[in-house]
Every structure is written in structure tokens, then in C-alpha cells.
Design an enzyme around this catalytic site. Structure first.
Site, PDB file in Angstrom:
ATOM      1  N   ARG A   1       0.865  -1.181   0.000  1.00  0.00           N
ATOM      2  CA  ARG A   1       0.000   0.000   0.000  1.00  0.00           C
ATOM      3  C   ARG A   1       0.904   1.234   0.000  1.00  0.00           C
ATOM      4  O   ARG A   1       1.775   1.374   0.860  1.00  0.00           O
ATOM      5  CB  ARG A   1      -0.893  -0.013   1.248  1.00  0.00           C
ATOM      6  CG  ARG A   1      -1.729   1.218   1.370  1.00  0.00           C
ATOM      7  CD  ARG A   1      -2.690   1.184   2.570  1.00  0.00           C
ATOM      8  NE  ARG A   1      -3.425   2.426   2.609  1.00  0.00           N
ATOM      9  CZ  ARG A   1      -3.542   3.208   3.679  1.00  0.00           C
ATOM     10  NH1 ARG A   1      -3.015   2.853   4.843  1.00  0.00           N
ATOM     11  NH2 ARG A   1      -4.197   4.343   3.610  1.00  0.00           N
TER      12      ARG A   1
ATOM     13  N   HIS B   1      -3.496  10.624   0.907  1.00  0.00           N
ATOM     14  CA  HIS B   1      -2.897  10.458   2.230  1.00  0.00           C
ATOM     15  C   HIS B   1      -2.366  11.836   2.653  1.00  0.00           C
ATOM     16  O   HIS B   1      -1.182  12.034   2.875  1.00  0.00           O
ATOM     17  CB  HIS B   1      -1.809   9.388   2.206  1.00  0.00           C
ATOM     18  CG  HIS B   1      -1.527   8.772   3.549  1.00  0.00           C
ATOM     19  ND1 HIS B   1      -1.567   7.410   3.782  1.00  0.00           N
ATOM     20  CD2 HIS B   1      -1.198   9.328   4.733  1.00  0.00           C
ATOM     21  CE1 HIS B   1      -1.273   7.168   5.048  1.00  0.00           C
ATOM     22  NE2 HIS B   1      -1.037   8.316   5.652  1.00  0.00           N
TER      23      HIS B   1
ATOM     24  N   GLU C   1      -7.750   7.846   6.489  1.00  0.00           N
ATOM     25  CA  GLU C   1      -8.076   8.440   7.784  1.00  0.00           C
ATOM     26  C   GLU C   1      -8.660   9.854   7.673  1.00  0.00           C
ATOM     27  O   GLU C   1      -8.081  10.819   8.191  1.00  0.00           O
ATOM     28  CB  GLU C   1      -6.843   8.452   8.694  1.00  0.00           C
ATOM     29  CG  GLU C   1      -6.290   7.075   8.961  1.00  0.00           C
ATOM     30  CD  GLU C   1      -5.184   7.051  10.016  1.00  0.00           C
ATOM     31  OE1 GLU C   1      -4.816   8.123  10.512  1.00  0.00           O
ATOM     32  OE2 GLU C   1      -4.693   5.954  10.335  1.00  0.00           O
TER      33      GLU C   1
ATOM     34  N   ASN D   1      -7.306   0.952   9.908  1.00  0.00           N
ATOM     35  CA  ASN D   1      -6.027   1.298  10.528  1.00  0.00           C
ATOM     36  C   ASN D   1      -6.237   1.256  12.034  1.00  0.00           C
ATOM     37  O   ASN D   1      -7.211   1.824  12.541  1.00  0.00           O
ATOM     38  CB  ASN D   1      -5.582   2.713  10.144  1.00  0.00           C
ATOM     39  CG  ASN D   1      -5.320   2.879   8.654  1.00  0.00           C
ATOM     40  OD1 ASN D   1      -5.393   1.928   7.885  1.00  0.00           O
ATOM     41  ND2 ASN D   1      -5.010   4.101   8.248  1.00  0.00           N
TER      42      ASN D   1
ATOM     43  N   TYR E   1      -4.219   1.575  15.910  1.00  0.00           N
ATOM     44  CA  TYR E   1      -3.038   1.780  16.755  1.00  0.00           C
ATOM     45  C   TYR E   1      -3.332   1.529  18.232  1.00  0.00           C
ATOM     46  O   TYR E   1      -2.589   0.824  18.891  1.00  0.00           O
ATOM     47  CB  TYR E   1      -2.463   3.194  16.528  1.00  0.00           C
ATOM     48  CG  TYR E   1      -1.840   3.275  15.141  1.00  0.00           C
ATOM     49  CD1 TYR E   1      -0.555   2.792  14.914  1.00  0.00           C
ATOM     50  CD2 TYR E   1      -2.571   3.726  14.044  1.00  0.00           C
ATOM     51  CE1 TYR E   1       0.005   2.792  13.639  1.00  0.00           C
ATOM     52  CE2 TYR E   1      -2.016   3.731  12.764  1.00  0.00           C
ATOM     53  CZ  TYR E   1      -0.731   3.258  12.577  1.00  0.00           C
ATOM     54  OH  TYR E   1      -0.189   3.225  11.311  1.00  0.00           O
TER      55      TYR E   1
ATOM     56  N   GLU F   1      -3.229  -0.495   8.109  1.00  0.00           N
ATOM     57  CA  GLU F   1      -2.088   0.023   8.880  1.00  0.00           C
ATOM     58  C   GLU F   1      -2.143  -0.555  10.277  1.00  0.00           C
ATOM     59  O   GLU F   1      -3.203  -0.573  10.902  1.00  0.00           O
ATOM     60  CB  GLU F   1      -2.128   1.554   9.047  1.00  0.00           C
ATOM     61  CG  GLU F   1      -1.764   2.335   7.843  1.00  0.00           C
ATOM     62  CD  GLU F   1      -1.757   3.845   8.113  1.00  0.00           C
ATOM     63  OE1 GLU F   1      -1.520   4.266   9.259  1.00  0.00           O
ATOM     64  OE2 GLU F   1      -2.000   4.581   7.157  1.00  0.00           O
TER      65      GLU F   1
HETATM   66  C1  FCB Z   1      -1.556   7.001  10.843  1.00  0.00           C
HETATM   67  C2  FCB Z   1      -1.200   7.602   9.504  1.00  0.00           C
HETATM   68  C3  FCB Z   1       0.161   7.225   9.013  1.00  0.00           C
HETATM   69  C4  FCB Z   1       1.181   7.185  10.127  1.00  0.00           C
HETATM   70  C5  FCB Z   1       0.678   6.382  11.294  1.00  0.00           C
HETATM   71  C6  FCB Z   1       1.662   6.279  12.441  1.00  0.00           C
HETATM   72  O1  FCB Z   1      -2.526   7.778  11.467  1.00  0.00           O
HETATM   73  O2  FCB Z   1      -2.140   7.211   8.529  1.00  0.00           O
HETATM   74  O3  FCB Z   1       0.518   8.110   7.984  1.00  0.00           O
HETATM   75  O4  FCB Z   1       1.557   8.464  10.478  1.00  0.00           O
HETATM   76  O5  FCB Z   1      -0.510   6.948  11.764  1.00  0.00           O
END
Ligand code: FCB
Length: 465
Positions: free
Chosen positions: A94, A138, A183, A309, A311, A370
Site C-alpha cells: 500500500r 494520504h 483516515e 487502521n 493503533y 495500517e
Molecule cells: C496514521 C497515519 C500514518 C502514520 C501512522 C503512524 O494515522 O495514517 O501516515 O503516520 O498513523
């Protein structure tokens, strides 16, 4: 966890030593990157200015005044980087297309040299058996479009669809799956509401118009991509389980409000054709008086996949008498990444099962577009980069994806953020998320221990059929 270093494989936890889940055949393993974070070459071959070029020049906007002018120099080193991906054995890459490279002013004819770059990259990936997965947006909006209102302006959605056509006219014959937006929540929240990302506007809830215009852009671009022969279209959102800081009614309401903004605002319109209830926010017409008849039909045209995505989760408490009726609280009791983000793999399972519960048969197949972590890793005296925390992070999150598959969620792929260290937005070069280390002085790439781990995990999956 053992700490002895193995010169041959450079990581301590061998996949084959573990009872590691066996993913379905055909499951896509990959990495994700983004143009402004890696390409550099900001004024080469006719590229126009983006809002990030401008934002990076605002005093105090980026840590230590760093910029993406050179970044990881991928624009010149792309062949080496495709080689790294081939060494990993991934099946999907990607990356994002830089709008200002393809359409320097944000409208009008295509810049041939910009398209040529992505054409070469596409062919190089395909030659190594790697399926390209481009993201159209992006975050690097052409500056002239921002000068005309950016995502606050409805016209930007139409410009986005024109750009999508230009890109797809050139590349659709070789690329099956395209992602429209990355995002959009972060664009609205960080870019236009709080001003900590480009374009640095602090409009608070007036920024809701940027949510609708991005969604409209997604819908119009989806139609443009299909008209140009693209077979599969997706959008990529970031999701965070929203956890209340207490069981008080106020904290539960704050958590629900956050969930609407973060997890539903950019998904309900696409999958359900309607906006979630925004009444928790004291704004006129729900802040969406820019919605016109027919827009939601455009936005909710079927998609073939949803990019997720992930985290970390978010923990919320109430914030009375504030336009945003919640505040983020720390989540104690978990390890944290170098960024300070809590490491909670089960949150990814929760994201996926919640999407399934919420959207049921409207939920298309999902790709984890992600997932990854920042580690303060630097080469040791022997030049090795022993990033055990990243291996533990990836191991836990990949297992969490498997748990969601077992629970019935149709997950088709997992892409690590990210291939190599890069420009991490307002943190500049201070957060290293890569499987490969980049020395930003020499631009030398050095695979970290996690690179070997991911490579061997993928090989083990393939060998296991
Ligand atoms: C996400 C973004 C990516 C990167 C990661 C850590 O929010 O999409 O570009 O910065 O965080």
C-alpha cells in the site's frame, strides 16, 4: 522474553517455535507507506506544492522544524525499496499517490512525469509479485486547492474525482484494489479542527464540513475509478475502541460522543447511507448543513473492501461546557510505544468484531491497512537493530486479527505500518515506525530484527499453505 542475539536471524522469538495461527490461504501480507512521508523530491519533475510543504514551514508546526523535503528519498530510491519489499516476501504494497505530483495545481491536465513515477513503481512491484494498493489521498492536498478553501469547500470533492480519473486512466489496467481516502477523521480533527496537522486550521466543530466534503470526494472518486475500469474500491479509516473512564452517566455519554466522531462519522455514511446522530455536539443542523440532496446516495455507493487502521483504544471522560464534550484519558497498565501509545492488541479484535456487529452484512471484506509501532531503535555497536518491542507488538496484533477471523470477521489482509522509518508528520523524524531503519544522513536502509521476523512469519504462512 529472551534477549540473546542471533547473528543469523536477528530476532529472538522464532515463528516456528511458537504455536502461531495459520491464516487462510490467500491472506494478503503487506506493508503500507505514504507519499509525503517517504518520497522527498518535493520540487522535482513538476510536482506542485502541497499543504504539508506549507505547514512544515510554519514556525513551531513540526518538531525541530523538520520537513518532508527529502524524507527517505524514496522518489530516487524506489527500486531499492521495492527490493526490500521483495525480500520481505510480501504480496501487497500500500502506497499513496501524491496528488501534487499528478496534478500540480489540483486541477487541469495531468503532469506526465508524476504519473510516470507511479507507473514505474507499479511495474516494479508487479515484477516482484507484489500487488500495488494505491491510496489516492494520504493528506497532501495541492496548496492551490487549500487556498480556495481546501476540504471546507465542496468543490474540492469534485477536483478529487477528476484527479482520481487521471490516476486510474493510467494505472487501472494493472491495479485491482484502490483506496480513496486515508483516515479522513485525522484530516478533519487534526488538520481542520485542532490545527496540529496541515493545513493547521483550528475551526473546532465548524470543521465538520470537511468530513462531508471528504466523504463526498470518496463517493465521487469511487464513481470515477469505476468509470476508468478499476475493479475494487475501498476507503481506509482509523478506528479506536472507545472505553469510558468510569461508569458514570457523564463519562458514558462522553464515550458515546467520541465513538460517533471517531468510529462512525466516516463509516455510517459509506456503509449505511446515513450520518450518525450528532446531537451530542451543540452545532446547528448537526454541523452538516452543507449536505445536499443526493449526496448520501453518492457516498454510499457500494465499496468492495474497508481499510482498517488501528493503533490503540481511547479512554474518555466527560468535559462539561466544552464544544467537544469529552477528554482523552491515559490508559494505565499497558506497555507504551515510543510515541506513548498503549499497546493493546485485543483492541484490534474489538474494533473488528464491533464493525461486524454494527454493520452486519453491509460490512465488506476488511483489510488491516495500517498497524505498527514506534520504537526508539538505533543500530548497536555491531550495526544490528534489535527492535524486540516491535516484534512483540506485531506478534500480538497479528494474533488479534486471527481472533477476529475466528469470531467471523472477513479479514483478507494485514499491512504493517511501515516499510521503513519516515517523516512522521508533526513529530518529524523523531518516531521510527519502520521494519527497516533509515539513516536520514546517508539514506542507508538497514533491516531491523522485526523485518526478519515478519519475513519469516510470512514464509511460514506460505509454507503451511
Ligand atoms: C496514521 C497515519 C500514518 C502514520 C501512522 C503512524 O494515522 O495514517 O501516515 O503516520 O498513523
Amino acid at each position: 522474553m529472551p534477549t540473546g542475539k542471533r547473528a543469523d536471524c536477528r530476532y529472538d522469538r522464532l515463528v516456528s517455535d511458537l504455536v502461531f495461527p495459520r491464516f487462510p490461504p490467500g491472506f494478503a501480507w503487506g506493508v503500507a507507506t505514504a507519499a509525503y512521508q517517504i518520497e522527498g523530491a518535493v520540487s522535482e519533475d513538476g510536482r506542485g506544492l502541497s499543504i504539508w510543504d506549507t505547514f512544515c514551514r510554519q514556525p513551531g508546526a513540526i518538531r525541530d522544524g523538520q520537513t518532508g523535503d527529502v524524507a527517505a528519498d524514496h522518489y530516487h530510491r524506489w527500486a531499492e525499496d521495492v527490493g526490500l519489499m521483495a525480500d520481505l516476501g510480501i504480496g501487497s504494497s500500500r502506497f499513496s499517490l501524491a496528488w501534487p505530483r499528478i496534478q500540480p495545481g489540483g486541477s487541469g491536465a495531468a503532469n506526465k512525469a508524476g504519473l510516470d513515477f507511479y507507473d514505474r513503481l507499479t511495474d516494479a512491484l508487479l515484477a516482484r509479485g507484489i500487488s500495488p494498493m494505491p491510496t489516492l489521498y494520504h493528506w497532501d492536498l495541492p496548496q492551490p486547492l487549500e487556498d480556495a478553501g481546501g476540504w471546507m469547500a465542496r468543490d474540492t470533492a469534485y477536483r478529487f474525482a477528476d484527479y482520481a480519473s487521471l490516476a486510474a486512466d493510467r494505472l487501472a489496467d494493472r491495479i485491482p484494489l484502490w483506496i480513496t481516502l486515508n483516515e479522513p477523521f485525522v484530516v478533519t480533527a487534526f488538520g481542520y479542527a485542532l490545527g496540529i496537522h496541515a493545513p493547521g486550521k483550528a475551526l473546532m466543530l465548524d470543521a465538520l464540513a470537511t468530513a462531508h466534503h471528504q466523504l463526498l470526494g470518496h463517493g465521487l472518486a469511487t464513481a470515477a475509478l469505476r468509470a476508468a475500469g478499476v475493479s475494487k474500491v475501498a476507503t481506509a479509516n482509523n478506528y479506536s475502541p472507545a472505553w469510558p473512564a468510569s461508569n458514570s452517566a457523564a463519562d458514558l455519554a462522553a464515550t458515546a460522543a467520541y465513538d460517533v466522531l471517531h468510529n462512525r462519522l466516516f463509516t455510517d455514511p459509506v456503509l449505511l447511507g446515513s450520518y450518525p446522530d450528532l446531537s451530542a455536539f451543540r452545532v446547528r443542523d448537526g454541523g452538516l448543513d452543507c449536505v445536499q440532496d443526493g449526496d448520501l446516495a453518492i457516498i454510499s455507493a457500494p465499496v468492495d473492501a474497508l481499510g482498517v487502521n488501528y493503533y490503540n483504544p481511547a479512554r474518555l471522560s466527560a468535559l462539561p461546557n466544552s464544544p467537544l464534550p469529552f477528554q482523552l484519558q491515559p490508559i494505565p497498565g499497558y506497555p507504551v510505544t515510543n510515541f506513548g501509545w498503549p499497546v493493546i492488541p485485543a483492541g484490534l479484535t474489538e474494533v473488528l468484531t464491533t464493525l461486524k456487529d454494527r454493520y452486519v452484512d453491509r460490512l465488506p471484506p476488511v483489510y488491516i491497512t495500517e498497524n505498527g509501532c514506534s520504537v526508539a531503535d538505533e543500530p548497536d555497536a555491531n550495526g544490528l537493530i534489535d527492535d524486540q518491542p516491535r516484534i512483540t507488538y506485531l506478534d500480538g496484533h497479528i494474533r488479534a486479527v486471527f481472533d477476529a477471523i475466528v469470531a467471523g470477521v472477513d479479514v483478507r489482509g494485514y499491512l504493517v505500518w511501515t516499510l521503513m522509518d519516515n517523516f512522521e508528520w508533526s513529530e518529524g523524524y523523531h518516531q521510527r515506525f519502520g521494519l527497516a531503519h533509515v539513516d536520514f544522513g546517508s539514506q542507508r536502509r538497514t533491516p531491523k530484527a522485526s523485518f526478519s521476523w515478519y519475513r519469516d512469519m510470512i514464509a511460514a504462512q506460505r509454507a503451511g499453505g
